[in-house]
Design a protein around this motif. Sequence first.
Motif, PDB file in Angstrom:
ATOM      1  N   UNK A  15      62.936  46.983  30.370  1.00 36.81           N
ATOM      2  CA  UNK A  15      62.336  45.712  29.714  1.00 36.81           C
ATOM      3  C   UNK A  15      63.000  44.576  30.803  1.00 36.81           C
ATOM      4  N   UNK A  16      63.958  44.486  31.296  1.00 34.95           N
ATOM      5  CA  UNK A  16      65.113  43.015  31.517  1.00 34.95           C
ATOM      6  C   UNK A  16      64.652  43.548  33.142  1.00 34.95           C
ATOM      7  N   UNK A  18      61.698  44.340  34.494  1.00 34.93           N
ATOM      8  CA  UNK A  18      60.177  44.561  34.354  1.00 34.93           C
ATOM      9  C   UNK A  18      60.520  43.031  34.652  1.00 34.93           C
ATOM     10  N   UNK A  19      60.353  42.667  32.821  1.00 38.30           N
ATOM     11  CA  UNK A  19      60.589  41.147  33.322  1.00 38.30           C
ATOM     12  C   UNK A  19      60.853  40.281  34.506  1.00 38.30           C
ATOM     13  N   UNK A  22      58.924  40.493  36.949  1.00 43.25           N
ATOM     14  CA  UNK A  22      57.963  39.234  36.687  1.00 43.25           C
ATOM     15  C   UNK A  22      57.854  37.643  36.849  1.00 43.25           C
ATOM     16  N   UNK A  23      59.284  37.340  36.179  1.00 43.72           N
ATOM     17  CA  UNK A  23      59.687  36.200  36.618  1.00 43.72           C
ATOM     18  C   UNK A  23      59.713  36.156  38.021  1.00 43.72           C
ATOM     19  N   UNK A  26      55.904  34.852  39.166  1.00 39.53           N
ATOM     20  CA  UNK A  26      55.340  33.864  39.125  1.00 39.53           C
ATOM     21  C   UNK A  26      56.212  33.191  40.117  1.00 39.53           C
ATOM     22  N   UNK A  27      56.895  32.991  40.120  1.00 36.75           N
ATOM     23  CA  UNK A  27      57.849  31.674  40.808  1.00 36.75           C
ATOM     24  C   UNK A  27      57.223  32.001  42.285  1.00 36.75           C
ATOM     25  N   UNK A  29      54.409  33.376  43.295  1.00 34.30           N
ATOM     26  CA  UNK A  29      53.182  32.594  43.394  1.00 34.30           C
ATOM     27  C   UNK A  29      53.140  30.955  42.975  1.00 34.30           C
ATOM     28  N   UNK A  30      53.974  30.482  42.143  1.00 33.71           N
ATOM     29  CA  UNK A  30      53.645  29.406  41.970  1.00 33.71           C
ATOM     30  C   UNK A  30      54.381  28.214  42.725  1.00 33.71           C
ATOM     31  N   UNK A 296      65.483  30.150  40.425  1.00 32.96           N
ATOM     32  CA  UNK A 296      64.665  30.266  39.482  1.00 32.96           C
ATOM     33  C   UNK A 296      65.194  31.576  39.290  1.00 32.96           C
ATOM     34  N   UNK A 300      66.709  32.973  35.413  1.00 34.72           N
ATOM     35  CA  UNK A 300      66.291  33.408  34.500  1.00 34.72           C
ATOM     36  C   UNK A 300      67.153  35.546  34.587  1.00 34.72           C
ATOM     37  N   UNK A 303      69.404  34.849  31.943  1.00 37.67           N
ATOM     38  CA  UNK A 303      69.352  34.685  30.733  1.00 37.67           C
ATOM     39  C   UNK A 303      68.535  36.016  30.055  1.00 37.67           C
ATOM     40  N   UNK A 304      67.717  36.603  30.562  1.00 34.48           N
ATOM     41  CA  UNK A 304      67.325  38.394  30.400  1.00 34.48           C
ATOM     42  C   UNK A 304      68.804  38.979  29.809  1.00 34.48           C
ATOM     43  N   UNK A 307      69.779  37.898  26.504  1.00 34.35           N
ATOM     44  CA  UNK A 307      68.865  38.135  25.282  1.00 34.35           C
ATOM     45  C   UNK A 307      69.339  39.546  25.529  1.00 34.35           C
TER      46      UNK A 307
ATOM     47  N   UNK B 165      53.791  24.748  36.681  1.00 36.02           N
ATOM     48  CA  UNK B 165      53.455  25.320  38.586  1.00 36.02           C
ATOM     49  C   UNK B 165      51.784  25.713  38.293  1.00 36.02           C
ATOM     50  N   UNK B 166      51.514  26.251  37.424  1.00 35.50           N
ATOM     51  CA  UNK B 166      50.150  26.678  37.287  1.00 35.50           C
ATOM     52  C   UNK B 166      49.241  26.196  36.281  1.00 35.50           C
TER      53      UNK B 166
END
Lengths: 327, 313
Positions: A15-16, A18-19, A22-23, A26-27, A29-30, A296, A300, A303-304, A307, B165-166
């Motif tokens: 899970x970590x 994959x998460x 994904x983070x 997201x970073x 793309x954003x 980032x 992340x 932090x993962x 957790x 950002x989104x």
Amino acid sequence: MALYLIRRVINYLILTAVATSLAYLLASVGLNPAQPEQQRHPRPPQIVIDHLLDRWGANPHVPLIERVWVWFSNILFHGDFGISVQNQPVVTLLTTRAGVSLQLLLIGSIIGAILGVVLGVWGAVRQYKPSDQIVTYASFVIYATPVIVMAILLMVLATGFNQAVGTQIITFSGQYSADAPAAFWPQLGDRLVHLLLPTTVLILTSAASYSRYQRNAMLDVLGADYIRTARAKGRTRNSALIRHGVRVALIPMSTFFAYSFGTLVTGSTLLEIIFSWHGMGEQAIQSIQQNDINGVAGATFFVAILILCSSTLSEVLYAALDPRVRR
Amino acid sequence: MTFEAVEILEEENRETAPAEEPEAARVHRKGLSRGGLVWRRLRAKPRFWIGGIAIVLLVLWAVLGPLFTPWTISFEDVNYFNYPPTSLHWFGTDLLGHDIYADTMAGLQKSLIIGFVAGPLSTILSAIVGSIAGYIGGKLDSALSWFINLMLVLPSFFILVLLFPFTHGSWVIMMLFLAITDWMIMAQVIRSQTRSLKEREFVKAARYMGFNAWTVVTRHIIPNVASLLIIDAALGVGGMILAETTLSFLGFGVQAPDVSIGTLLSNAEAAAVTRPWLFFYPAVILVVLLFAINLVGDALRDAVDPTSGVNRS
């Protein structure tokens, strides 16, 4: 039991992975790490910008999935988290900042949990007495006070205190003074003084929520038959409450520990910003502001992992406290 | 918010235990519905009235308060930079001559809107996902549960920071993001409740009568977890207000020139000692609002489950 734990940990690890991927996605793309370069005057040639983007592994010409895989496999096989926009390896950032964050998190979670549990048990045993009422109302007020408000309030109070005394006794900016003494003990003292305000906020907030739930859990246990049995066979009240009561009442708290840890990480991120601590939370926030994808993603990842550790720890605690799951 | 969900689960398990049957039977004789019973218990709690009245007053203030002041959030009064509270600027002014009263009212409005939209929205989301996963089961359940666990790997705050950002600077989009990052724990609770409800006679009866999944879930499952959902929505309001404040404080929420309590606190951070009015008014209003919401949520929880520790003597 060991097999069960190992299976859970492997599940968490997947899970970590994959998460965090994904983070990173997201970073990617954003955020646009080329933005500061594109806005410079004169604008650097495209080939320079492309070269920088390649260095950061953020070139938009490379398919996104490939970038994510390159990032992930570099961590997995080389322990390499990429280069930050300041051209530092993210690994060095992580190692220097992890210690700073862990100081706050460990002190906050351990002392907060112990204090909360003790206050909760004490409140339950002394239900409706003035001392219980005071603790209950205080925890309610603290629970409603956001970390930001409490931190600023403590800073105002500390400044007032310093002014009243006439010297700078409570210092609260950064992890240590710029002119910190070099000798071991004075330096330790300097660091402890700097720890005072941020850890107070963390301890108060987590103790407030822990004590509310511990009090409820303890009240459920107080009327139980096995407490009466323990008293009947000759245990003193305190011994029966601690050996049989608290132990059972702690079982649901091990789950709360895992849940509350996320809140604690968020709180310590805010405190790092407010008290200018250069920790992992600050790194996450600054990296977003600087369009630093690797920065980032690194924060992340940290932090993962935290957790993951807290979830595993809570499973172990649960098994240690509740013999029914130890099979 | 997360602790509450677990707490609720614990209490709900107790509620469905056989020991509770006599009370249920007694209630039935009096012909009182479950909702009526909860309301009667709620009515008797001072906490509910104190919190409820405080929330109503704050809502009224947020709606009517701006009408009593000539100032607006973007207006800069060049004659009064950095002024402490006066009869002209009730809460004082900041460095640029912005009226803090007008700013605080705008922030309070935004907090209330975000809280009362995003809180219930995330509860609805958790009800949908939780009941579908629990009722249909099988592969879909495994997939949804795995997705929930995946969303729980990172604290929602970090997901929201990554999603910043989104939002393109829009606080309405942020409000939706707040809702979609905070439904997971409640969905887990609803899922486990649904799984146990599915085995109860009345749900089985409905299924064997040939009702489709949608009808059974909306007619039988959701009404039976409604009390949990109401508590979650009530406490979610506070959670969302806090999350918005935190994000805006760090610059990932409401963007200038718009204001929220979070941006006000962020501006006040460095000046809290020298110009306390910048910090004091928004902070006190925020704390009172969160306190009132917690009181109502707490009273609701006790009313739904009077056998929880607090009420047991």
